[in-house]
Design an enzyme around this catalytic site. Structure first.
Site, PDB file in Angstrom:
ATOM      1  CG  ASP A  85      -1.714   1.248   1.404  1.00 41.70           C
ATOM      2  OD1 ASP A  85      -1.666   2.116   0.500  1.00 41.70           O
ATOM      3  OD2 ASP A  85      -2.404   1.376   2.432  1.00 41.70           O
ATOM      4  CD  GLU A  96      -4.963   3.486  -2.444  1.00 46.37           C
ATOM      5  OE1 GLU A  96      -5.778   4.354  -2.073  1.00 46.37           O
ATOM      6  OE2 GLU A  96      -3.805   3.754  -2.814  1.00 46.37           O
TER       7      GLU A  96
END
Lengths: 647, 228
Positions: free
Chosen positions: A13, A178
């Site tokens: 991430d 995401e």
């Protein structure tokens, strides 16, 4: 290395504020901590000195923010894939500066110390840190990754992220959106069915995705968002208010002091976080004049201040619902992602938008909102690596967030792939020439929902070359546009009358060319690999030393006598072998030798452990029993008194 | 040439995206229609939940995620086959795109509902029976726009436009159910191999879609004027 089938693929991430790396451990995704033991690596890069460049990334770089703000870059994600005109306003609030000679349309270059770096390079340093953390954790090189991007990222922003991966020495197997990654992480635990909305408000970006879950298929049906909306905006608002306050109350203009602005930034962020659990906070900043700025901020006032920012998430939510063709009541679950969703009024807003309270529902926050995206990336990495029992039926079907179009005469946009189309998606268009003998045709590709090309995002200008000269209108050039599973556009063209593959020259509007990326692959990458191998060898030698020392002491322990002659002989043999291996630099053999000796001494360790436990039962203290084990707490596995706890 | 699987050599059905024997993805073939992708005949009355199940099933076999560790060639084929599958599903799952697509396969030039080459929006031909209504509506729309420019609001006019909007929306719904009747007619004609009947259904569908497009643009204009 790339031939190694068992090589772990990590999930990353790459966040505006913090970044994380995770992987699938058995059936569960887990975050890999850094050397400091922390899961979050702040996306902050500092250039500690110029001479031999020394970069500091993460928590270590944060101290530079206050000390030497001109040597630090943070929130580089907000600059990825963007042009100078996009960011000029926003940069006023950041302490860093753009290069003076930037042209419109050029990839940004940011001053850092006496050098300049593009946003993908800065991100590459963050990625390299995560790569290092993972390698340290696995004790093996890591070269493949899944990286997450905001769902609403356009082509240029996605390409920039992929470039950053390549610069960091990572093969980016997939860019995953995401919110979709978060859904994967949540979907792992419970076999859910139904319609789920993921509301993702992070440090710098906002996404809303609506998914349909069915027998392990995660089908995104609509997505929307704002790639410039997040916790940063709240911080900037609070900073602006504080600066105004200081100007008004004390007559001091602190804007000229980057150190003070950073001190204010630090303070308001702490205040923002505290207000998620406290009703009132006190802000206090020392000013360069020796005075102190103080202010009380009750939660109510804070909520008033940030309302205009968080209200900007409402419209994208409504648009996504409309595009998905569902009403708020049809949303079965809402998942909250991103640190900013910890703010109670943000959670309240999702409750209002999706009518949750009225239906006796609550948004899901069970998984840590800072970590859930990385965990989902690890799940996707596992799927791409061939899957496991936990992921075997899982398949992600994502969409393109923005419509793709071509500029037609008069500057209007002809849409060829609509937003929210499942990717990969393609479109074929035909072009011809307007002038006799014309051998080139230029195509301008844009992304966005507006009618006019100038209001959309320019992606690239394609120049079709080598068209055989013919009368105007006669050539028939077939151009195929394909958006791949990463959301990145590929274009190919063919002149149909001659069957000739047309040559395409691509000028990305806000991107780096392949050649440029090549030159930016982190200089020290090769060194890093060498450093890594060396470090591994040192670690392996240390391990061998520890076990050898333990074996040396073994005969003095009573348990040693309980072993058979054969066992003792085997241990002696392996010990000698390992001693020899330790002198060489064959890492693999050294590890194998250590493991063999470890295995051979396992029964001895057990016998010793039994003895320790029974003497403890007889009334000896654990500490003295521990002494009898002959080793301190630093011993490796078989000799470590790890099984005996002191309470 | 009769196609064989590149991997195991088994015979392949024409245009098959993967080999039934070994499951490997195949190179895409030219001229595969969206109906072929799902192994469907060129008929219009589709059960969308069956289509969805088929889409999921094919996705599990063809998606690039499944080929992440395969050769570069297979990855490229998987990408192309999946994009074809996605394009096919997107087109066939919705009534209007599905009908337009079939008509296009049948050689009908469908008016593109987007900006045309010269930059102006092409207006659909006005259905003659709407002449009077459209004339009056255009007057009202003009008046509404004038009012808005002057910052005035005429509740009477607004009411009239709302009424017109409801009426045209009703016509849209009506045309949708008419379209379904034409699907049944088309499908029956295909089954019976009745060319004359097919041609008749085709022409009626073309006319109906033209009219529908026209009415939809009217609704859009009214919505714009009402500021909805």
């Amino acid at each position: 290395m790339s031939e190694n089938k068992d090589e772990r693929i990590v999930g990353i991430d790459l966040g505006t504020t913090n970044s994380l790396v995770a992987f699938m451990q058995g059936e569960q995704p887990v975050v890999i901590p850094g050397e400091d033991g922390l899961n979050l690596v702040p996306s902050v890069v500092a250039l500690a000195n110029d001479g031999p460049r020394k970069f500091v990334v993460g928590n270590g770089a944060r101290q530079y923010l206050v000390e030497t703000p001109e040597r630090v870059i943070y929130s580089a994600k907000r600059l990825m894939g963007r042009g100078v005109d996009d960011v000029r306003e926003e940069l006023k609030l950041f302490p860093f500066h753009l290069a003076d000679d930037l042209q419109a349309g050029e990839v940004l270059r940011i001053k850092l110390g006496s050098e300049e770096f593009t946003p993908p390079e800065i991100s590459a340093y963050v990625l390299r840190q995560l790569k290092k953390n993972a390698e340290r954790y696995f004790g093996a090189p890591v070269t493949k990754a899944v990286i997450t991007v905001p769902a609403y990222f356009n082509d240029a922003q996605r390409q920039a992220t992929k470039d950053a991966g390549r610069m960091a020495g990572l093969e980016v197997l997939r860019l995953v959106n995401e919110p979709t990654a978060a859904a994967l992480a949540y979907g792992l635990d419970r076999k859910k069915e139904g319609i789920v909305a993921v509301y993702d408000l992070g440090g710098g970006t906002f996404d809303i995705s609506i998914l349909k879950l069915h027998e392990g298929i995660f089908e995104v049906i609509a997505t929307n968002g704002d790639t410039h909306l997040g916790g940063d905006d709240i911080d900037n608002l609070l900073i602006a208010i504080a600066i105004d306050d200081i100007q008004g109350e004390l007559g001091i203009d602190v804007r000229t002091s980057p150190e003070t602005v950073q001190a204010i930034r630090k303070e308001v962020i702490a205040a923002k976080i505290a207000l998620s659990s406290e009703p009132l906070v006190r802000i206090s900043v020392d000013l360069p004049t020796g005075e102190r700025y103080q202010r009380e901020l009750p939660r109510e006032a804070f909520e008033q201040i940030i309302k205009p920012v968080i209200d900007r998430t409402i419209e994208p939510c409504k648009q996504a619902l409309k595009d998905a063709g569902v009403t708020p009541e049809q949303i079965d679950e809402v998942v909250l992602v991103g640190g900013s969703t910890r703010i109670p009024s943000v959670s309240q807003l999702t409750d209002d938008v999706f009518h949750l309270h009225a239906r006796g529902k609550k948004p899901h926050t069970e998984l840590n909102p800072d970590e859930v995206v990385a965990l989902g990336a690890a799940v996707q990495a596992n799927i791409l690596g061939g899957g496991s029992k936990a992921t075997e039926d899982m398949l992600l079907l994502d969409v393109t967030p923005l419509s793709l179009g071509i500029e037609a005469l008069g500057g209007v946009v002809a849409k060829i792939i609509q937003r929210n189309s499942t990717i990969p998606a393609s479109a074929t268009e035909h072009f011809t020439t307007g002038v006799d003998g014309q051998t080139n045709v230029a195509i301008h590709v844009v992304q966005g929902e507006r009618e006019m090309a100038k209001d959309c995002r320019s992606l690239a200008r394609f120049d079709l070359k080598g068209i055989p000269p013919m009368s105007a209108g006669l050539p028939r050039i077939e151009v195929k546009f394909l958006i791949d599973a990463n959301g990145i556009l590929h274009v190919s063209a063919r002149e149909q009358r001659s069957g000739k593959e047309a040559e395409i020259e691509v000028k990305p509007t806000y991107g780096l060319t392949d050649e440029q990326v090549e030159t930016m692959i982190l200089d020290s990458f090769d060194n890093a690999e060498a450093d890594f191998a060396e470090r591994q060898l040192i670690e392996a030698r240390n391990e061998a030393d520890t076990i050898l020392a333990a074996v040396d002491k073994a005969p003095s322990n009573a348990a040693w006598q309980q072993l058979t002659d054969e066992e003792r002989g085997q241990i002696a043999l392996l010990k000698d072998e390992l001693f020899v291996l330790k002198q060489g630099d064959d890492l693999k053999a050294l590890r194998a030798g250590t493991e063999a000796l470890d295995k051979a001494t396992r029964r001895f360790a057990e016998l010793m452990m039994d003895a320790a436990v029974s003497s403890a039962i007889k009334g000896e203290t654990m500490d003295s029993a521990g002494d009898k084990l002959g080793e301190g707490p630093t011993a490796p596995h078989p000799f470590a008194p790890a099984e005996i706890s002191k309470d | 040439m009769s196609a064989a699987c590149w991997s195991c050599g088994s015979a392949l059905a024409a245009g098959a995206p993967f080999c039934v024997a070994c499951g490997k993805v195949q190179a895409p073939t030219a001229d595969v229609t969206y109906f072929d992708v799902f192994g469907l005949p060129r008929k219009l009355a589709l059960d969308t939940s069956t289509l969805e199940r088929a889409f999921y099933k094919l996705s599990r076999k063809l998606h690039p995620d499944v080929y992440a560790r395969a050769s570069e060639r297979e990855q490229q084929w998987s990408l192309e086959q999946t994009s074809l599958l996605n394009d096919a599903y997107r087109t066939l799952k919705n009534a209007i795109p599905r009908t337009e697509y079939l008509l296009k396969l049948e050689g009908v030039e469908i008016e593109q509902d987007r900006a045309s080459e010269n930059g102006a929006k092409k207006e659909s031909r006005m259905p003659p029976d709407l002449l009077e209504e459209v004339f009056e509506l255009n007057m009202q729309l003009e008046e509404m726009r004038m009012n808005q420019k002057m910052g005035e609001d005429d509740p009477q006019l607004r009411g009239d436009l709302e009424k017109a909007k409801t009426q045209f929306e009703g016509q849209l719904a009506e045309s949708d159910s008419d379209l379904q009747k034409l699907w049944v007619k088309w499908d029956a004609a295909v089954d019976a191999d009745d060319e004359a009947s097919q041609a008749d259904a085709k022409n009626k569908m073309v006319a109906l879609l033209d009219r529908r497009r026209y009415v939809r643009n009217l609704v859009r204009d009214v919505n714009e004027a009402l500021g909805a």
